[in-house]
Design a protein around this motif. Structure first.
Motif, mmCIF file in Angstrom:
data_model
loop_
_atom_site.group_PDB
_atom_site.id
_atom_site.type_symbol
_atom_site.label_atom_id
_atom_site.label_comp_id
_atom_site.label_asym_id
_atom_site.label_seq_id
_atom_site.Cartn_x
_atom_site.Cartn_y
_atom_site.Cartn_z
ATOM 1 N N GLY A 332 0.808 -1.204 0.000
ATOM 2 C CA GLY A 332 0.000 0.000 0.000
ATOM 3 C C GLY A 332 0.847 1.262 0.000
ATOM 4 O O GLY A 332 2.063 1.233 -0.204
ATOM 5 N N ASP A 333 0.210 2.399 0.223
ATOM 6 C CA ASP A 333 0.884 3.685 0.372
ATOM 7 C C ASP A 333 1.807 3.984 -0.808
ATOM 8 O O ASP A 333 2.939 4.432 -0.634
ATOM 9 C CB ASP A 333 1.674 3.707 1.689
ATOM 10 C CG ASP A 333 1.998 5.129 2.144
ATOM 11 O OD1 ASP A 333 1.356 6.059 1.626
ATOM 12 O OD2 ASP A 333 2.893 5.295 2.985
ATOM 13 N N ASP A 334 1.362 3.686 -2.014
ATOM 14 C CA ASP A 334 2.087 3.965 -3.257
ATOM 15 C C ASP A 334 3.360 3.132 -3.435
ATOM 16 O O ASP A 334 4.139 3.379 -4.352
ATOM 17 C CB ASP A 334 2.468 5.453 -3.349
ATOM 18 C CG ASP A 334 1.252 6.346 -3.534
ATOM 19 O OD1 ASP A 334 0.280 5.879 -4.163
ATOM 20 O OD2 ASP A 334 1.275 7.489 -3.050
ATOM 21 N N ALA A 335 3.592 2.187 -2.543
ATOM 22 C CA ALA A 335 4.766 1.324 -2.694
ATOM 23 C C ALA A 335 4.455 0.201 -3.678
ATOM 24 O O ALA A 335 3.310 -0.230 -3.812
ATOM 25 C CB ALA A 335 5.174 0.731 -1.349
ATOM 26 N N MET A 336 5.475 -0.258 -4.365
ATOM 27 C CA MET A 336 5.275 -1.380 -5.274
ATOM 28 C C MET A 336 5.025 -2.653 -4.461
ATOM 29 O O MET A 336 5.375 -2.747 -3.287
ATOM 30 C CB MET A 336 6.504 -1.569 -6.165
ATOM 31 C CG MET A 336 7.718 -2.100 -5.427
ATOM 32 S SD MET A 336 9.104 -2.430 -6.540
ATOM 33 C CE MET A 336 10.100 -3.520 -5.497
ATOM 34 N N ASP A 337 4.395 -3.651 -5.093
ATOM 35 C CA ASP A 337 4.248 -4.951 -4.455
ATOM 36 C C ASP A 337 5.623 -5.554 -4.198
ATOM 37 O O ASP A 337 6.607 -5.214 -4.870
ATOM 38 C CB ASP A 337 3.435 -5.898 -5.337
ATOM 39 C CG ASP A 337 1.947 -5.582 -5.314
ATOM 40 O OD1 ASP A 337 1.551 -4.649 -4.579
ATOM 41 O OD2 ASP A 337 1.194 -6.250 -6.036
ATOM 42 N N GLN A 338 5.676 -6.475 -3.248
ATOM 43 C CA GLN A 338 6.933 -7.120 -2.892
ATOM 44 C C GLN A 338 6.790 -8.637 -3.000
ATOM 45 O O GLN A 338 5.679 -9.173 -2.984
ATOM 46 C CB GLN A 338 7.327 -6.765 -1.461
ATOM 47 C CG GLN A 338 7.605 -5.289 -1.239
ATOM 48 C CD GLN A 338 9.078 -4.973 -1.182
ATOM 49 O OE1 GLN A 338 9.902 -5.819 -0.879
ATOM 50 N NE2 GLN A 338 9.421 -3.735 -1.480
ATOM 51 N N VAL A 339 7.931 -9.315 -3.109
ATOM 52 C CA VAL A 339 7.940 -10.773 -3.067
ATOM 53 C C VAL A 339 7.695 -11.216 -1.630
ATOM 54 O O VAL A 339 8.306 -10.685 -0.692
ATOM 55 C CB VAL A 339 9.291 -11.337 -3.561
ATOM 56 C CG1 VAL A 339 9.260 -12.862 -3.551
ATOM 57 C CG2 VAL A 339 9.605 -10.814 -4.954
ATOM 58 N N ARG A 340 6.819 -12.171 -1.458
ATOM 59 C CA ARG A 340 6.508 -12.672 -0.121
ATOM 60 C C ARG A 340 7.743 -13.274 0.555
ATOM 61 O O ARG A 340 8.599 -13.865 -0.101
ATOM 62 C CB ARG A 340 5.410 -13.745 -0.217
ATOM 63 C CG ARG A 340 5.059 -14.411 1.116
ATOM 64 C CD ARG A 340 4.000 -15.491 0.946
ATOM 65 N NE ARG A 340 4.435 -16.596 0.103
ATOM 66 C CZ ARG A 340 5.174 -17.630 0.522
ATOM 67 N NH1 ARG A 340 5.615 -17.676 1.770
ATOM 68 N NH2 ARG A 340 5.500 -18.597 -0.320
ATOM 69 N N HIS A 341 7.834 -13.100 1.873
ATOM 70 C CA HIS A 341 8.847 -13.797 2.660
ATOM 71 C C HIS A 341 8.820 -15.273 2.274
ATOM 72 O O HIS A 341 7.751 -15.892 2.265
ATOM 73 C CB HIS A 341 8.528 -13.610 4.150
ATOM 74 C CG HIS A 341 9.480 -14.271 5.079
ATOM 75 N ND1 HIS A 341 10.664 -13.681 5.481
ATOM 76 C CD2 HIS A 341 9.436 -15.469 5.702
ATOM 77 C CE1 HIS A 341 11.294 -14.485 6.319
ATOM 78 N NE2 HIS A 341 10.574 -15.575 6.465
ATOM 79 N N PRO A 342 9.963 -15.897 1.938
ATOM 80 C CA PRO A 342 9.936 -17.212 1.305
ATOM 81 C C PRO A 342 9.636 -18.389 2.224
ATOM 82 O O PRO A 342 9.450 -19.513 1.737
ATOM 83 C CB PRO A 342 11.352 -17.346 0.727
ATOM 84 C CG PRO A 342 12.194 -16.494 1.609
ATOM 85 C CD PRO A 342 11.322 -15.328 1.992
ATOM 86 N N VAL A 343 9.577 -18.163 3.531
ATOM 87 C CA VAL A 343 9.330 -19.256 4.477
ATOM 88 C C VAL A 343 7.932 -19.105 5.052
ATOM 89 O O VAL A 343 7.487 -17.990 5.335
ATOM 90 C CB VAL A 343 10.370 -19.247 5.623
ATOM 91 C CG1 VAL A 343 10.173 -20.433 6.552
ATOM 92 C CG2 VAL A 343 11.790 -19.229 5.068
ATOM 93 N N THR A 344 7.229 -20.224 5.233
ATOM 94 C CA THR A 344 5.942 -20.187 5.926
ATOM 95 C C THR A 344 6.106 -20.846 7.290
ATOM 96 O O THR A 344 6.885 -21.794 7.450
ATOM 97 C CB THR A 344 4.841 -20.917 5.130
ATOM 98 O OG1 THR A 344 5.248 -22.273 4.879
ATOM 99 C CG2 THR A 344 4.601 -20.231 3.800
#
Length: 376
Positions: A332-344
């Motif tokens: 949000g807040d005009d930031a680009m999307d990010q890659v999810r943290h790779p560990v669940t």
């Protein structure tokens, strides 16, 4: 998981910031120290640009606080020293000796803060003054020598892979030191360097050299020890086929209408197939050229043969989304999307992703709160 852990991040560009991003994802408070008016070099590394800065910077700096400190200014240096004295973790990738001269090296920080976990990231270790650029390490560290077509020049990997690998080693070292500290109450100096991380990641290729004394070479998309494990031509493009055992090869041959191929002595076992790879490809590709890649992907998937279209970054995200892996997160807040943290994690998932900070956005907060904190 790392709630209450404060990280003083004196690193910039990629290996260090990627390590501290993962710590931030895990709940640590990461304070990014940046040069006044300029910030991390990667704020100017574009295109592409985002609404606030560069995509490169945003990829490695979410969920952090930013404070501007001029380490050549005595007043700012005092703030930095106090910040390190109150931190649980310090991460830095300055030129060897640069922080020691300012009273921010490990010995000085540990004298005031014996429980600190202090992580130094360098290109070639503490005794070398060579600059730690990923491309340089890919070249001198042997990665380029095993990457690319055997008839062409060595090439680099298409991402700063050594920086990425080093960041993961740094996180492992930091977490191990924090775990040990919980028992001993003492911190320690954790050192990682790009060259060692690369050598530790060469896996079977490093083992080939250590076992034989001969450096492996480039094989393009082929594997030195498995066949078929490469790209093969279909009617409309390339298909990646990864047969890791004899049973998978038999299923491949049957799916291609070549049921007698596994009985040929040249192809009966994996060592034989590796020794006769060129002949094997000559047998497989005419059959594959009878149909397109997507058709073969469906056929081979049903047959239990690992295979897939050679895609691009966009198609990789689409695949991960189809598989339910939720590869991207919105800040949000005009930031680009990010890659999810790779560990669940089954009990302690990443609770929050926050947009990367504006330069100096948290100057007042850091100076009044974290630079006066004392390690416990």
């Amino acid at each position: 998981m790392l709630d209450g852990i404060v990280v003083a991040d004196f690193s910039r560009v990629l290996a260090g910031p990627l390590a501290t991003v993962m710590l931030a994802d895990l709940g640590a408070t990461v304070i990014k120290v940046e040069r006044p008016g300029v910030g991390d070099d990667t704020r100017q590394w574009g295109p592409p640009w985002t609404a606030a800065t560069s995509a490169y910077f945003e990829a490695a700096n979410r969920s952090k606080l930013s404070v501007e400190l001029d380490l050549d200014d005595p007043r700012d240096l005092e703030v930095a020293v106090n910040l390190a004295a109150g931190a649980d973790v310090v991460v830095e990738n300055f030129r060897t000796g640069a922080l020691d001269a300012r009273g921010l090296g490990y010995d000085a920080v540990a004298e005031r803060n014996p429980s600190v976990v202090y992580c130094s990231i360098s290109g070639f270790g503490p005794d070398s003054s060579l600059p730690g650029y990923d491309f340089l390490v890919q070249a001198v560290g042997g990665l380029m020598s095993i990457t690319g077509d055997p008839q062409a020049r060595p090439v680099k990997v298409g991402v700063a892979l050594v920086d990425v690998l080093t960041s993961k080693d740094a996180v492992a070292g930091i977490l191990a030191a924090l775990l040990e500290r919980a028992t001993s109450g003492r911190g320690q100096h954790v050192r990682v360097d790009l060259l060692s991380s690369l050598l530790g990641s060469l896996a079977n290729q490093a083992a080939t050299y250590l076992a034989t004394g001969t450096s492996p070479g480039r094989l393009g998309n082929q594997h030195p020890s498995i066949a078929p494990y490469e790209t093969l031509e279909c009617a409309d493009g390339q298909l990646a086929v990864a047969c890791g055992n004899d049973a998978q090869f038999r299923r491949l041959a049957e799916a291609l209408g070549l049921p007698t191929l596994p009985e040929d002595d040249r192809f009966r076992t994996n060592p034989a197939r590796v020794a006769h790879r060129a002949e094997l490809v000559r047998e497989l590709e005419p059959a594959l050229r009878r149909a397109g890649v997507d058709e073969w992907v469906g056929v081979l998937e049903r047959a239990g043969v690992p295979a897939g279209r050679v895609g691009d970054v966009g198609s990789a995200f689409e695949l991960a989304a189809r598989l339910g892996l939720q590869p991207r997160v919105s800040l949000g807040d005009d930031a680009m999307d990010q890659v999810r943290h790779p560990v669940t994690y089954s009990r302690t998932p990443v609770r929050e992703y926050r947009r990367p900070p504006r330069l100096g956005e948290h100057n007042a907060l850091v100076r009044t709160t974290y630079a006066s904190r004392r390690s416990t």
